[in-house]
Motif scaffolding. Sequence first.
Motif, short mmCIF file in Angstrom:
data_model
loop_
_atom_site.label_atom_id
_atom_site.label_comp_id
_atom_site.label_asym_id
_atom_site.label_seq_id
_atom_site.Cartn_x
_atom_site.Cartn_y
_atom_site.Cartn_z
N GLN A 23 0.83 -1.21 0.00
CA GLN A 23 0.00 0.00 0.00
C GLN A 23 0.87 1.26 0.00
N ARG A 24 1.93 1.26 0.82
CA ARG A 24 2.84 2.41 0.83
C ARG A 24 3.51 2.59 -0.52
N GLN A 25 3.91 1.48 -1.13
CA GLN A 25 4.57 1.58 -2.43
C GLN A 25 3.59 2.07 -3.48
N ASP A 26 2.34 1.62 -3.42
CA ASP A 26 1.32 2.11 -4.35
C ASP A 26 1.22 3.64 -4.28
N GLN A 39 11.67 -7.31 0.46
CA GLN A 39 11.20 -5.98 0.11
C GLN A 39 10.55 -6.00 -1.27
N PHE A 40 9.82 -4.93 -1.55
CA PHE A 40 9.23 -4.76 -2.86
C PHE A 40 9.99 -3.65 -3.59
N ASP A 86 2.18 6.40 -7.28
CA ASP A 86 1.03 7.07 -7.89
C ASP A 86 1.49 8.19 -8.81
N GLY A 87 1.04 8.13 -10.06
CA GLY A 87 1.39 9.15 -11.04
C GLY A 87 2.70 8.91 -11.76
N ASP A 133 9.17 -1.70 -13.93
CA ASP A 133 9.30 -3.04 -13.37
C ASP A 133 8.93 -2.98 -11.88
N ARG A 134 8.34 -4.05 -11.39
CA ARG A 134 7.98 -4.13 -9.97
C ARG A 134 8.07 -5.59 -9.55
N ARG A 135 8.77 -5.83 -8.45
CA ARG A 135 8.99 -7.22 -8.05
C ARG A 135 9.31 -7.31 -6.56
#
Length: 204
Positions: A24-27, A52-53, A31-32, A37-39
């Motif tokens: 949620q924090r990373q989202d 970690q993400f 934002d914007g 890439d996301r993993r």
Amino acid sequence: MAIISNIIDALRKFGSATQKTALQRQDEQLDGKRVIDRRRYVARSELGQSSQFVATTEAEPETIVPLTERELAPILENAALVEDFVVAFLGTGLSDQLLDNLDSAFGAWMRATDKKGYSDEAVIEIAGAAFGAFCAQSLDMRWIRLTDNYGTALALQGRSKDFRGFPYQAISKRIPSREYGFFKPIYISLQDAARRDWKPTDAA
């Protein structure tokens, strides 16, 4: 990318509370921004491992200015207050295990009914300064002021490799969700980053 997305989506639904709040924090941070890439990544060091993400975004304009000695002075003064904070919530002074001390004292403060005069802002300033000073000294990092399209933040940057940490934000974004036990995992992640290849840091 589909597999990574499926893993991320599965963790949103079935992951631990910590994983869900981290996503949620990373989202919110992404934002914007255009995400390339996301993993999920597991950092490792002699202190253990830290899951970690990680997200890679399209490069955006930014300005980095190293802090002057005058600007560093109040940060180091706040860092020196960490022993009183540890004593207040653990009943014992600092040991040579600063990361464990920070995690334990912060957790005790978070759970305490009596905060002993330590407001959210005070803890962010004291613990953030102490953690940042420790990282700067032990991981060859420097304090910087980073400005981009989203605002200005005090951060840490490798002196020779461009890897970064955000000690104040790491604390402030976890207080609302009442998370603790994150100082050592973040440090492990920075240790791991320090050993990888990054572009050279601008020597300015």
